[in-house]
Motif scaffolding. Structure first.
Motif, PDB file in Angstrom:
ATOM      1  N   VAL A   1       0.859  -1.184   0.000  1.00  0.00           N
ATOM      2  CA  VAL A   1       0.000   0.000   0.000  1.00  0.00           C
ATOM      3  C   VAL A   1       0.895   1.234   0.000  1.00  0.00           C
ATOM      4  CG1 VAL A   1      -1.758   1.310   1.256  1.00  0.00           C
ATOM      5  CG2 VAL A   1      -1.860  -1.202   1.198  1.00  0.00           C
ATOM      6  N   VAL A   2       0.591   2.139  -0.923  1.00  0.00           N
ATOM      7  CA  VAL A   2       1.383   3.358  -1.089  1.00  0.00           C
ATOM      8  C   VAL A   2       0.491   4.572  -0.902  1.00  0.00           C
ATOM      9  CG1 VAL A   2       2.797   4.711  -2.703  1.00  0.00           C
ATOM     10  CG2 VAL A   2       2.897   2.202  -2.750  1.00  0.00           C
ATOM     11  N   MET A   3       0.939   5.509  -0.068  1.00  0.00           N
ATOM     12  CA  MET A   3       0.319   6.833   0.022  1.00  0.00           C
ATOM     13  C   MET A   3       1.160   7.740  -0.870  1.00  0.00           C
ATOM     14  SD  MET A   3      -2.253   6.844   2.037  1.00  0.00           S
ATOM     15  CE  MET A   3      -2.880   5.411   2.879  1.00  0.00           C
ATOM     16  N   ALA A   4       0.668   8.045  -2.058  1.00  0.00           N
ATOM     17  CA  ALA A   4       1.364   8.933  -2.988  1.00  0.00           C
ATOM     18  C   ALA A   4       0.809  10.336  -2.776  1.00  0.00           C
ATOM     19  CB  ALA A   4       1.148   8.465  -4.427  1.00  0.00           C
ATOM     20  N   VAL A   5       1.605  11.197  -2.151  1.00  0.00           N
ATOM     21  CA  VAL A   5       1.098  12.476  -1.661  1.00  0.00           C
ATOM     22  C   VAL A   5       1.882  13.643  -2.262  1.00  0.00           C
ATOM     23  CG1 VAL A   5       0.631  13.842   0.405  1.00  0.00           C
ATOM     24  CG2 VAL A   5       0.385  11.354   0.484  1.00  0.00           C
ATOM     25  N   ASP A   6       1.141  14.545  -2.878  1.00  0.00           N
ATOM     26  CA  ASP A   6       1.703  15.771  -3.435  1.00  0.00           C
ATOM     27  C   ASP A   6       2.519  16.513  -2.378  1.00  0.00           C
ATOM     28  OD1 ASP A   6       1.387  16.453  -6.090  1.00  0.00           O
ATOM     29  OD2 ASP A   6      -0.160  17.945  -5.737  1.00  0.00           O
ATOM     30  N   LEU A   7       3.673  17.017  -2.783  1.00  0.00           N
ATOM     31  CA  LEU A   7       4.518  17.833  -1.916  1.00  0.00           C
ATOM     32  C   LEU A   7       4.977  19.045  -2.712  1.00  0.00           C
ATOM     33  CD1 LEU A   7       6.256  18.377   0.632  1.00  0.00           C
ATOM     34  CD2 LEU A   7       8.040  16.999  -0.461  1.00  0.00           C
ATOM     35  N   HIS A   8       4.601  20.211  -2.232  1.00  0.00           N
ATOM     36  CA  HIS A   8       5.030  21.443  -2.891  1.00  0.00           C
ATOM     37  C   HIS A   8       5.722  22.345  -1.891  1.00  0.00           C
ATOM     38  CE1 HIS A   8       3.025  20.483  -6.615  1.00  0.00           C
ATOM     39  NE2 HIS A   8       1.944  20.155  -5.936  1.00  0.00           N
TER      40      HIS A   8
END
Length: 181
Positions: free
Chosen positions: A46-53
């Protein structure tokens, strides 16, 4: 067949914050949490692919298209609602992956981690259906993964884009768009 669940951008900013899906994003909260719990319980990756800016990165292409969102160190990057609780309960079993582009594959080690585990089947959930979920699906297709998009666990702030993307997943990428799993 080895499978993985990729949870894409289900954060405060994308549900009720700076770039919100609003009610469609809120409506999928229970389904997102349930699918994540199920995949973790089954021992799947399971992967939490989370935007990072970074607010100081004036050259990021999204800055011309969208308001600042998912800024490093802000509450907007927190997982939304029940998903945050699921992550806290099973943090050691879930891979948190920051991403800086729409696709979860672009500039990350996602493909390497999937290949190491001999994963061939990807299940995609999250937001926005017609942006980050779509671009992740296109990259998965181009890398030869079998794709499943859970229609009851994706949402967008653009209803027409959401509907178009669901059709595109099936008709152009050969993905299976499924309700309930």
């Amino acid at each position: 067949m080895m499978k993985a669940l990729i949870v894409i951008d289900y954060t405060v900013d994308f549900v009720i914050g700076k770039l919100p899906c609003g009610q469609p994003g809120i409506d999928i909260e229970g389904r997102i949490a349930a699918l994540t719990e199920r995949f973790v319980a089954d021992g799947d990756f399971v992967v939490m692919a989370v935007d990072l800016h970074d607010e100081a990165n004036f050259y990021h292409p999204e800055n011309k298209l969208f308001p600042p969102h998912n800024i490093k160190g802000t509450d907007g990057r927190h997982l939304y609602g029940k998903l945050g609780e699921v992550y806290q309960a099973d943090e050691e079993k879930i891979y948190w992956m920051d991403k800086t582009r729409y696709s979860a594959f672009c500039g990350t080690d996602l493909e390497q981690r999937l290949r190491e585990r001999r994963i061939t089947e990807l299940h995609l959930i999250g937001v926005c259906t017609d942006i980050c979920v779509l671009h992740t699906a296109v990259d998965a297709y181009n890398r030869g993964f079998r794709i499943y998009v859970h229609a009851d666990a994706v949402a967008s702030f653009n209803p027409a884009g959401h509907a178009w993307a669901l059709g595109h997943f099936a008709q152009t990428l050969g993905a299976e768009v499924i309700e309930g799993y």
